[in-house]
Design a protein around this motif. Structure first.
Motif, short mmCIF file in Angstrom:
data_model
loop_
_atom_site.label_atom_id
_atom_site.label_comp_id
_atom_site.label_asym_id
_atom_site.label_seq_id
_atom_site.Cartn_x
_atom_site.Cartn_y
_atom_site.Cartn_z
N SER A 171 0.83 -1.20 0.00
CA SER A 171 0.00 0.00 0.00
C SER A 171 0.86 1.25 0.00
CB SER A 171 -0.90 0.02 1.23
OG SER A 171 -1.75 -1.09 1.24
N ILE A 229 -6.90 -2.27 -5.33
CA ILE A 229 -8.14 -2.87 -4.80
C ILE A 229 -7.82 -4.10 -3.96
CG2 ILE A 229 -10.29 -4.03 -5.45
CD1 ILE A 229 -10.50 -2.09 -7.77
N PRO A 230 -7.09 -5.10 -4.45
CA PRO A 230 -6.82 -6.25 -3.58
C PRO A 230 -5.67 -6.00 -2.60
CG PRO A 230 -5.91 -6.66 -5.75
CD PRO A 230 -6.66 -5.36 -5.83
N VAL A 231 -4.77 -5.07 -2.89
CA VAL A 231 -3.58 -4.90 -2.06
C VAL A 231 -3.81 -3.93 -0.91
CG1 VAL A 231 -1.20 -4.05 -2.09
CG2 VAL A 231 -2.02 -5.50 -3.93
N ASN A 234 -6.52 -2.41 1.05
CA ASN A 234 -7.82 -2.21 1.70
C ASN A 234 -8.87 -1.64 0.75
OD1 ASN A 234 -6.78 -3.10 4.13
ND2 ASN A 234 -6.09 -1.05 4.68
N LEU A 235 -9.12 -2.35 -0.33
CA LEU A 235 -10.08 -1.93 -1.36
C LEU A 235 -9.72 -0.56 -1.92
CD1 LEU A 235 -13.43 -3.14 0.19
CD2 LEU A 235 -12.12 -4.21 -1.63
#
Length: 177
Positions: A67, A103-105, A107-108
């Motif tokens: 992130s 999106i998958p990495v 937190n949406l």
């Protein structure tokens, strides 16, 4: 310096606003701003600790490093859109791809806020095109806006369907009339 120079008489805030408007108009400003703002929530939320009364909400995940990398890259791409307009297409495509990966990495995608901002910023960057400079002389602009009149043909080309044709030596067809 003469007393009639416009630089002396203008307020510095008005000069700053005009220069900023000119700077902003010559680059994909809003695309860079949306991309930059999209990277902040993506990088921030995995490390944030929110206090809701007595309850502590922590979003510490194993994807915190991913992130952070995505968020920093989006901020960098937003600044690149501002200061290097030549790579705006690459920066826009990279922003869209990073927004989708977030999106998958992350937190949406930073609770969808960062995802949407980065997606819109990337799309704006791809669709932005530099404006054409205006001519210095007003005559050039006036001529460009006047529609051209269609010229009437000066010759009569004969009947529409001429069936008597022969083949020319260079491969073309000449009328045998």
């Amino acid at each position: 310096m003469s007393a009639e120079s416009p630089e002396q008489n203008e307020h510095y805030l008005r000069v700053f606003k005009r220069r900023f408007r000119d700077w902003r108009g010559s680059r994909p400003f809003w695309a860079g701003l949306f991309t930059l703002l999209g990277g902040i929530p993506i990088a921030y939320f995995p490390y944030a600790t929110l206090q809701l009364g007595q309850m502590t909400l922590s979003m510490a995940t194993t994807a915190g490093a991913g992130s952070l990398i995505i968020g920093v890259l989006l901020v960098t791409l937003g600044l690149t859109m501002w200061f290097q307009q030549a790579v705006r297409i690459f920066a826009g495509v990279a922003s869209i791809l990073l927004a989708l990966v977030s999106i998958p990495v992350a937190n949406l995608g930073g609770f969808v806020i960062g995802f949407l901002l980065a997606l819109v910023g990337g799309a704006l960057s791809i669709s932005w095109a530099p404006g054409e400079p205006q001519g210095d002389e007003p005559e050039e602009r006036a001529e460009a806006t006047v529609p051209q009149q269609r010229a009437e043909p000066a010759e009569d080309f004969g009947p529409m369907y001429d069936t008597g044709t022969t083949v020319d030596a260079n491969g073309g067809r000449n009328s045998a009339g």
